[in-house]
Motif scaffolding. Structure first.
Motif, short mmCIF file in Angstrom:
data_model
loop_
_atom_site.label_atom_id
_atom_site.label_comp_id
_atom_site.label_asym_id
_atom_site.label_seq_id
_atom_site.Cartn_x
_atom_site.Cartn_y
_atom_site.Cartn_z
N UNK A 68 40.53 57.59 29.29
CA UNK A 68 41.12 58.23 30.47
C UNK A 68 40.04 58.63 31.47
N UNK A 69 38.89 59.06 30.99
CA UNK A 69 37.80 59.43 31.91
C UNK A 69 37.25 58.20 32.62
N UNK A 70 37.16 57.09 31.91
CA UNK A 70 36.64 55.86 32.52
C UNK A 70 37.56 55.39 33.64
N UNK A 71 38.86 55.59 33.46
CA UNK A 71 39.84 55.15 34.47
C UNK A 71 40.49 56.36 35.14
N UNK A 72 39.68 57.35 35.47
CA UNK A 72 40.20 58.60 36.04
C UNK A 72 40.83 58.41 37.42
N UNK A 73 40.48 57.34 38.11
CA UNK A 73 41.07 57.08 39.43
C UNK A 73 42.48 56.50 39.33
N UNK A 74 42.87 56.14 38.11
CA UNK A 74 44.19 55.55 37.89
C UNK A 74 45.05 56.52 37.08
N UNK A 75 46.34 56.41 37.29
CA UNK A 75 47.29 57.30 36.60
C UNK A 75 47.50 56.79 35.18
N UNK A 134 56.51 63.76 26.78
CA UNK A 134 57.40 62.65 27.18
C UNK A 134 57.06 62.21 28.59
N UNK A 135 57.05 60.92 28.82
CA UNK A 135 56.73 60.34 30.12
C UNK A 135 57.96 60.36 31.01
N UNK A 136 57.80 60.89 32.22
CA UNK A 136 58.90 60.94 33.19
C UNK A 136 58.77 59.86 34.26
N UNK A 137 57.63 59.16 34.29
CA UNK A 137 57.40 58.14 35.30
C UNK A 137 58.39 56.99 35.17
N UNK A 138 58.57 56.27 36.27
CA UNK A 138 59.40 55.08 36.28
C UNK A 138 58.60 53.91 36.86
N UNK A 139 59.04 52.72 36.53
CA UNK A 139 58.38 51.50 37.02
C UNK A 139 56.91 51.47 36.59
N UNK A 140 56.63 51.96 35.38
CA UNK A 140 55.27 52.00 34.87
C UNK A 140 55.03 50.83 33.91
N UNK A 141 53.76 50.63 33.57
CA UNK A 141 53.37 49.56 32.65
C UNK A 141 52.97 50.20 31.33
N UNK A 142 53.55 49.75 30.24
CA UNK A 142 53.27 50.31 28.92
C UNK A 142 52.41 49.32 28.14
N UNK A 143 51.31 49.81 27.58
CA UNK A 143 50.44 49.00 26.72
C UNK A 143 50.58 49.52 25.30
N UNK A 144 51.24 48.75 24.45
CA UNK A 144 51.46 49.14 23.06
C UNK A 144 50.35 48.58 22.19
N UNK A 145 49.74 49.46 21.38
CA UNK A 145 48.65 49.02 20.51
C UNK A 145 47.31 49.01 21.24
N UNK A 146 46.25 48.73 20.46
CA UNK A 146 44.91 48.73 21.04
C UNK A 146 43.98 47.90 20.18
N UNK A 193 49.01 53.21 42.47
CA UNK A 193 50.20 52.44 42.84
C UNK A 193 51.24 52.46 41.73
N UNK A 194 50.78 52.37 40.49
CA UNK A 194 51.68 52.46 39.35
C UNK A 194 50.93 53.10 38.19
N UNK A 195 51.65 53.74 37.31
CA UNK A 195 51.01 54.41 36.19
C UNK A 195 50.97 53.48 34.98
N UNK A 196 49.95 53.66 34.16
CA UNK A 196 49.78 52.89 32.93
C UNK A 196 49.91 53.85 31.76
N UNK A 197 50.75 53.52 30.81
CA UNK A 197 50.99 54.37 29.65
C UNK A 197 50.49 53.67 28.40
N UNK A 198 49.56 54.30 27.69
CA UNK A 198 49.04 53.76 26.43
C UNK A 198 49.86 54.33 25.28
#
Length: 423
Positions: free
Chosen positions: A186-193, A137-149, A168-173
């Protein structure tokens, strides 16, 4: 000046309170995990063995008469050193009872400590496994959610990353990609949360694990992950958006459609913005034929290929009530930024706006009838009007925002912010 100091103190207080809340939540979660793994029980047993060994050597070797109060520290020190099998040899038992206690601790200590270590390790291993499978479960707040792919998923992440600094902000797939595909992303964007939640984003329990209620915004893509067909992508987009808006109506939601004829169905979900795939292709093709280079310029800006990017900014407070030309000249001189457009946000009319200030029986009757209808005739969603290239004398207000092109995001810290930072 006192009001500025009061504002700075308030900001500091809120910052400390937010950090304290995060620490408390972390300790609460850690306590629940440790409790579930019986870690505290094992730690209590280790503590009891230490007390047993310390009391045994303290009384059997007459520390209470030869060393006094300092003998208590020596006894505890010996018990800890013995149970951890370090054995410095600076303190040794002399009586038979103390030696027997030492043997018991030496034989049982490693096993107990191994159980404690295994308990802690199992907690972190379990969390990593769940996180890798997208079950955490994600505990982050003020994050961006990307639904689907789909094939444009990485372009979406690239564009978000171009607008925000790393961390600055986390991205949740939220999708049904395979574990290997997710790990590759996740490896390609390892510098981002970049976080991952596995599941069908149409379901409420999946969105709840993504913490949709505390998200900053949600993007619903035409989903083909998990073997879903592109022909039914719009159907899933509509249902997914409906679920998001029912759970978190205030979360800004943007959705992608394959077929523009489904727009009217998606509008009913109260989605904030709709992007129809290929909707601008005709214009871009015509522009490429008639005005060579214009379509390439537009594509470079919106795809983050160029070092100059498009930014959305609020109108600085000191330019509220002033002209567009003044703000445009300031941004051009200080940040080498070009202002493209002015946005005006207007909230829709609310029911309270048409009722009298003093509540009457008629007002209560009207409110009750609207509630009984079960329909939302007065939404809270903001309407955005766009004025491209406004005249220099266009007057700015606090409800305006601007769209600019620049290499870096033009940001000016306010006086209170500079005071808090000490700059």
């Amino acid at each position: 000046m006192p009001s500025v100091e009061k504002g700075a103190a308030t900001l500091k207080r809120k910052s400390r309170l937010l950090n304290l809340t995060r620490v408390i939540n972390w300790f609460r979660e850690a306590h629940n995990l440790l409790k579930r793994e019986r870690f505290l029980h094992l730690l209590s047993v280790v503590f009891l063995f230490i007390i047993f060994g310390a009391l045994a050597i303290f009384f059997s070797d007459n520390y209470y008469t030869t060393k006094g109060i300092s003998g208590i520290l020596d006894a505890i020190y010996w018990a800890v050193v013995t149970i951890t099998t370090v054995g410095y040899g600076d303190i040794v038992p002399t009586s038979s009872l103390a030696k027997i206690a030492g043997l018991i601790i030496i034989l049982s200590g490693p096993a107990l400590l191994a159980l404690v270590t295994a308990s802690v390790a199992s907690i972190y291993v379990e969390r990593k496994i769940k996180e890798g499978k997208g079950l955490e479960s994600i505990k982050d707040k003020d994050h961006i959610i990307i639904c689907g792919w789909n094939e444009n998923g990485e372009k979406v992440i690239d564009s978000i990353a171009a607008q925000m600094k790393a961390g600055q902000t986390s991205i949740v797939l939220v999708n049904e990609l395979s574990r290997d595909e997710v790990q590759s992303i996740q490896y390609k964007y390892k510098d981002y949360n970049l976080r991952f939640v596995r599941g069908n984003f149409v379901r409420e329990d999946v969105l709840a694990r993504a913490n949709i209620m505390n998200a900053r915004s949600a993007i619903v893509m035409a989903d083909v992950s998990g073997g879903h067909s592109i022909e039914k992508a719009d159907q899933r987009t509509i249902f997914g958006t409906m679920t998001i808006k029912s759970m978190a109506p205030k979360v800004r939601t943007c959705a992608e459609l394959i077929d523009g004829h489904n727009r009217e169905h998606l509008v009913r979900t109260k989605v904030d913005e709709i992007i129809v795939r290929g909707e601008s292709s005709g214009c871009m093709l015509a522009m490429a034929a008639i005005a060579p280079g214009v379509s390439s310029t537009i594509r470079s800006l919106i795809s983050s290929e160029d070092e100059n990017k498009i930014w959305r900014l609020p109108v600085p407070s000191r330019y509220v009530g002033k002209s567009f030309g003044e703000l445009s000249a300031h941004l051009r001189e200080k940040f080498s930024a070009i202002v493209l457009a002015v946005l005006r946000e207007q909230k829709q009319m609310k029911l309270d706006d048409i009722l009298s200030p003093d509540s009457t029986s008629i007002d209560e009757f009207i409110k009750r009838k609207f509630e009984e209808s079960g329909k939302d005739f007065f939404g809270e969603k903001e309407k955005v009007s766009v004025v491209i290239n406004p005249p220099d004398d266009y007057q700015l207000s606090k409800n305006h925002a601007i769209v600019v092109i620049s290499k870096e995001k033009p940001e000016e810290a306010g006086f209170v912010e500079r005071l808090v930072k000490g700059t």
